[in-house]
Design a protein around this motif. Structure first.
Motif, PDB file in Angstrom:
ATOM      1  N   MET A   1      39.807  35.443  36.072  1.00  0.00           N
ATOM      2  CA  MET A   1      40.072  36.844  35.727  1.00  0.00           C
ATOM      3  C   MET A   1      40.035  37.682  37.002  1.00  0.00           C
ATOM      4  SD  MET A   1      38.027  39.415  33.140  1.00  0.00           S
ATOM      5  CE  MET A   1      36.531  39.453  34.113  1.00  0.00           C
ATOM      6  N   PRO A   2      41.150  38.286  37.418  1.00  0.00           N
ATOM      7  CA  PRO A   2      41.153  39.080  38.651  1.00  0.00           C
ATOM      8  C   PRO A   2      40.371  40.382  38.473  1.00  0.00           C
ATOM      9  CG  PRO A   2      43.268  39.264  37.546  1.00  0.00           C
ATOM     10  CD  PRO A   2      42.482  38.234  36.798  1.00  0.00           C
ATOM     11  N   SER A   3      39.577  40.720  39.491  1.00  0.00           N
ATOM     12  CA  SER A   3      38.870  41.999  39.506  1.00  0.00           C
ATOM     13  C   SER A   3      39.553  42.922  40.513  1.00  0.00           C
ATOM     14  CB  SER A   3      37.401  41.807  39.876  1.00  0.00           C
ATOM     15  OG  SER A   3      37.281  41.178  41.138  1.00  0.00           O
ATOM     16  N   VAL A   4      39.588  44.219  40.196  1.00  0.00           N
ATOM     17  CA  VAL A   4      40.380  45.187  40.956  1.00  0.00           C
ATOM     18  C   VAL A   4      39.475  46.306  41.458  1.00  0.00           C
ATOM     19  CG1 VAL A   4      42.208  46.913  40.807  1.00  0.00           C
ATOM     20  CG2 VAL A   4      42.505  44.697  39.709  1.00  0.00           C
ATOM     21  N   PHE A   5      39.542  46.582  42.777  1.00  0.00           N
ATOM     22  CA  PHE A   5      38.922  47.792  43.325  1.00  0.00           C
ATOM     23  C   PHE A   5      39.986  48.884  43.295  1.00  0.00           C
ATOM     24  CE2 PHE A   5      37.866  50.922  46.467  1.00  0.00           C
ATOM     25  CZ  PHE A   5      36.485  51.001  46.468  1.00  0.00           C
ATOM     26  N   LEU A   6      39.714  49.957  42.570  1.00  0.00           N
ATOM     27  CA  LEU A   6      40.681  51.040  42.401  1.00  0.00           C
ATOM     28  C   LEU A   6      40.355  52.155  43.395  1.00  0.00           C
ATOM     29  CD1 LEU A   6      43.060  52.296  40.993  1.00  0.00           C
ATOM     30  CD2 LEU A   6      41.549  53.016  39.141  1.00  0.00           C
ATOM     31  N   SER A   7      41.256  52.396  44.336  1.00  0.00           N
ATOM     32  CA  SER A   7      41.093  53.436  45.361  1.00  0.00           C
ATOM     33  C   SER A   7      41.996  54.615  45.011  1.00  0.00           C
ATOM     34  CB  SER A   7      41.452  52.871  46.738  1.00  0.00           C
ATOM     35  OG  SER A   7      41.420  53.874  47.727  1.00  0.00           O
ATOM     36  N   GLU A  17      43.653  58.079  35.037  1.00  0.00           N
ATOM     37  CA  GLU A  17      43.332  57.715  33.651  1.00  0.00           C
ATOM     38  C   GLU A  17      44.509  56.979  32.999  1.00  0.00           C
ATOM     39  OE1 GLU A  17      40.107  60.845  31.963  1.00  0.00           O
ATOM     40  OE2 GLU A  17      42.140  61.640  32.198  1.00  0.00           O
ATOM     41  N   GLN A  18      45.738  57.423  33.297  1.00  0.00           N
ATOM     42  CA  GLN A  18      46.920  56.711  32.777  1.00  0.00           C
ATOM     43  C   GLN A  18      46.987  55.294  33.337  1.00  0.00           C
ATOM     44  OE1 GLN A  18      50.652  58.878  33.110  1.00  0.00           O
ATOM     45  NE2 GLN A  18      49.577  60.841  33.045  1.00  0.00           N
ATOM     46  N   LEU A  19      46.718  55.171  34.645  1.00  0.00           N
ATOM     47  CA  LEU A  19      46.756  53.857  35.288  1.00  0.00           C
ATOM     48  C   LEU A  19      45.701  52.929  34.690  1.00  0.00           C
ATOM     49  CD1 LEU A  19      47.702  51.890  37.469  1.00  0.00           C
ATOM     50  CD2 LEU A  19      46.203  53.077  39.088  1.00  0.00           C
ATOM     51  N   GLU A  20      44.498  53.451  34.487  1.00  0.00           N
ATOM     52  CA  GLU A  20      43.435  52.633  33.900  1.00  0.00           C
ATOM     53  C   GLU A  20      43.787  52.202  32.478  1.00  0.00           C
ATOM     54  OE1 GLU A  20      39.066  53.168  35.430  1.00  0.00           O
ATOM     55  OE2 GLU A  20      39.812  55.078  34.667  1.00  0.00           O
ATOM     56  N   ALA A  21      44.425  53.080  31.727  1.00  0.00           N
ATOM     57  CA  ALA A  21      44.803  52.737  30.358  1.00  0.00           C
ATOM     58  C   ALA A  21      45.778  51.562  30.347  1.00  0.00           C
ATOM     59  CB  ALA A  21      45.423  53.952  29.665  1.00  0.00           C
ATOM     60  N   GLN A  22      46.715  51.548  31.305  1.00  0.00           N
ATOM     61  CA  GLN A  22      47.653  50.429  31.397  1.00  0.00           C
ATOM     62  C   GLN A  22      46.926  49.131  31.735  1.00  0.00           C
ATOM     63  OE1 GLN A  22      50.668  51.469  34.253  1.00  0.00           O
ATOM     64  NE2 GLN A  22      51.458  53.182  33.053  1.00  0.00           N
ATOM     65  N   LEU A  23      45.971  49.211  32.661  1.00  0.00           N
ATOM     66  CA  LEU A  23      45.248  48.006  33.063  1.00  0.00           C
ATOM     67  C   LEU A  23      44.342  47.496  31.944  1.00  0.00           C
ATOM     68  CD1 LEU A  23      44.241  49.055  36.704  1.00  0.00           C
ATOM     69  CD2 LEU A  23      46.024  47.438  36.042  1.00  0.00           C
ATOM     70  N   ILE A  31      38.262  46.262  36.132  1.00  0.00           N
ATOM     71  CA  ILE A  31      38.483  47.385  37.041  1.00  0.00           C
ATOM     72  C   ILE A  31      37.130  47.854  37.578  1.00  0.00           C
ATOM     73  CG2 ILE A  31      39.534  49.662  37.311  1.00  0.00           C
ATOM     74  CD1 ILE A  31      40.993  49.032  34.613  1.00  0.00           C
ATOM     75  N   TRP A  32      37.087  48.072  38.896  1.00  0.00           N
ATOM     76  CA  TRP A  32      35.858  48.571  39.528  1.00  0.00           C
ATOM     77  C   TRP A  32      36.174  49.901  40.195  1.00  0.00           C
ATOM     78  CZ3 TRP A  32      33.234  50.621  43.454  1.00  0.00           C
ATOM     79  CH2 TRP A  32      31.849  50.434  43.508  1.00  0.00           C
ATOM     80  N   ARG A  33      35.496  50.949  39.767  1.00  0.00           N
ATOM     81  CA  ARG A  33      35.575  52.244  40.448  1.00  0.00           C
ATOM     82  C   ARG A  33      34.304  53.016  40.139  1.00  0.00           C
ATOM     83  NH1 ARG A  33      36.254  56.789  37.622  1.00  0.00           N
ATOM     84  NH2 ARG A  33      37.068  56.705  35.500  1.00  0.00           N
ATOM     85  N   ASP A  34      33.653  53.467  41.176  1.00  0.00           N
ATOM     86  CA  ASP A  34      32.423  54.245  41.008  1.00  0.00           C
ATOM     87  C   ASP A  34      32.195  55.018  42.303  1.00  0.00           C
ATOM     88  OD1 ASP A  34      30.045  55.363  40.410  1.00  0.00           O
ATOM     89  OD2 ASP A  34      29.065  53.527  39.768  1.00  0.00           O
ATOM     90  N   GLN A  35      32.967  56.065  42.514  1.00  0.00           N
ATOM     91  CA  GLN A  35      32.876  56.794  43.772  1.00  0.00           C
ATOM     92  C   GLN A  35      31.508  57.428  43.971  1.00  0.00           C
ATOM     93  OE1 GLN A  35      36.149  59.565  43.862  1.00  0.00           O
ATOM     94  NE2 GLN A  35      37.502  58.070  44.806  1.00  0.00           N
ATOM     95  N   GLU A  36      30.885  57.918  42.876  1.00  0.00           N
ATOM     96  CA  GLU A  36      29.591  58.555  43.027  1.00  0.00           C
ATOM     97  C   GLU A  36      28.553  57.576  43.561  1.00  0.00           C
ATOM     98  OE1 GLU A  36      31.539  58.827  40.427  1.00  0.00           O
ATOM     99  OE2 GLU A  36      32.075  60.959  40.498  1.00  0.00           O
ATOM    100  N   GLU A  50      30.984  46.292  50.754  1.00  0.00           N
ATOM    101  CA  GLU A  50      30.580  45.253  49.804  1.00  0.00           C
ATOM    102  C   GLU A  50      31.362  45.359  48.501  1.00  0.00           C
ATOM    103  OE1 GLU A  50      25.912  44.637  51.178  1.00  0.00           O
ATOM    104  OE2 GLU A  50      26.425  46.108  49.632  1.00  0.00           O
ATOM    105  N   ALA A  51      31.572  46.594  48.041  1.00  0.00           N
ATOM    106  CA  ALA A  51      32.306  46.789  46.783  1.00  0.00           C
ATOM    107  C   ALA A  51      33.742  46.292  46.905  1.00  0.00           C
ATOM    108  CB  ALA A  51      32.284  48.267  46.391  1.00  0.00           C
ATOM    109  N   ILE A  52      34.401  46.594  48.025  1.00  0.00           N
ATOM    110  CA  ILE A  52      35.777  46.132  48.225  1.00  0.00           C
ATOM    111  C   ILE A  52      35.812  44.619  48.398  1.00  0.00           C
ATOM    112  CG2 ILE A  52      37.777  46.252  49.773  1.00  0.00           C
ATOM    113  CD1 ILE A  52      36.990  49.144  50.375  1.00  0.00           C
ATOM    114  N   ALA A  53      34.836  44.079  49.146  1.00  0.00           N
ATOM    115  CA  ALA A  53      34.807  42.640  49.400  1.00  0.00           C
ATOM    116  C   ALA A  53      34.576  41.844  48.123  1.00  0.00           C
ATOM    117  CB  ALA A  53      33.723  42.319  50.426  1.00  0.00           C
TER     118      ALA A  53
END
Length: 327
Positions: A1-7, A17-23, A31-36, A50-53
């Motif tokens: 299962m591929p994991s994705v860092f969303l920048s 939000e539209q992009l995430e809905a498609q994924l 999907i991994w995204r947590d800017q905070e 580390e998050a990107i790696a």
């Protein structure tokens, strides 16, 4: 299962939000995204690396906002340093940064192509992880502008700006292809056995070279009139470098050239105006090789934009968008 860092840029959140809905329609993709979480701590450059790696694919949501974001620029530079697979998702018509133009971008409405690209991405080079994370952990700054400048300097020094067989130098993209088959070693020539002759030739060549370098200096002639040596490695040598490009209208379908735009080169007290083809140029800007600079674009009825570049880049194509009051 591929994991994705969303920048992405937070300004683009409705489109994200539209992009995430498609994924999320494809449960095999995480999907991994947590800017905070990334940017909230004191060692956030290391946490970011580390998050990107840890993810398989770097999904870059590209727009005029992400192109101007220091955080996004740091993220995709780190992804290149880690040799991650980068998949750009184009949210508008903003051209990709020169370092990213070798990657094929997908429009937001091209869900099929985007998903196939994420699914089919090969695994990244895990050997690059440890040295990149170690260098990022050495960055003590927390201001995004300073962190970006330090990280880009480190990546360039370590030659981590390479992505496959593509590398960037002086703002231009170069492609290097290795020979398809190794060359057979040449047979030893009989002349090599006459080592006395070779020694005489080498000594004569070195003597001639020494005289050629030393003689002009004795006459007060500088071989490099446009440079000043400030370091033995030549990296801090002052050069006359050009900066040029074409300003385009981001609100037109074909990114039409934009005339009469005031271009200010910050820190150098230099200004110019784009011609009828949207072209601007600063000649002979005196600074160290490939010095990072900022320039500002101003035109009535358009947003004021500030962009970053490196001296020596003559292929810039910054976009301008109309301000809300004039639309």
């Amino acid at each position: 299962m591929p994991s994705v860092f969303l920048s992405y840029s937070r300004t683009d959140f409705p489109l994200i939000e539209q992009l995430e809905a498609q994924l999320k329609d494809h449960p095999e993709i995480s999907i991994w995204r947590d800017q905070e979480k990334i940017y909230g701590g004191q060692k956030w450059p290391k946490v970011l690396g580390e998050a990107i790696a840890d993810q398989d694919v770097f999904l870059l949501a590209w727009s005029k906002h992400s192109a101007a974001s220091h955080f996004v620029e740091l993220e995709w530079n780190t992804a290149i340093a880690l040799r991650k697979i980068i998949v750009p998702c184009l949210l508008d018509d903003t051209p990709l940064a020169s370092s990213l133009r070798t990657f094929h971008g997908y429009r937001l409405n091209d869900a099929t192509g985007l998903i196939q690209s994420v699914r089919g991405a090969p695994l990244a080079d895990v050997q690059r992880r440890e040295p990149v994370i170690r260098k990022l952990s050495d960055i003590a700054a927390t201001d995004e502008t300073t962190v970006l400048a330090q990280a880009k300097s480190i990546f360039a020094q370590q030659q981590w700006t390479v992505q496959g067989n593509v590398y960037q130098a002086g703002g231009d993209i170069h492609i290097h292809s290795e020979p398809s088959t190794p060359r057979a070693p040449e047979k030893t020539k009989p002349l090599i056995e006459k080592w006395q002759v070779w020694i005489m030739l080498i000594v004569g060549a070195l003597t001639a070279l020494s005289l050629a370098v030393d003689f002009p200096g004795k006459l007060g002639i500088h071989i490099f009139p446009n440079t000043e040596r400030t370091g033995g490695d030549g990296q801090n040598r002052m050069l006359d470098q050009d900066l040029a490009g074409q300003v385009v209208d981001a609100d037109t379908p074909n990114l039409e050239p934009l005339a009469d735009v005031q271009v200010s080169l910050l820190g150098f007290a230099r200004e110019t105006t784009t011609d009828q083809n949207g072209v601007f140029r600063f000649d002979k800007v005196r600074a160290a090789r490939e010095t990072p600079i900022k320039f500002t674009l101003r035109k009535d009825c358009y947003e004021v934009e500030t962009y970053e570049a490196t001296l020596g880049n003559t292929g810039l194509r910054p976009p301008l968008s109309k301000s809300g009051a004039c639309k």
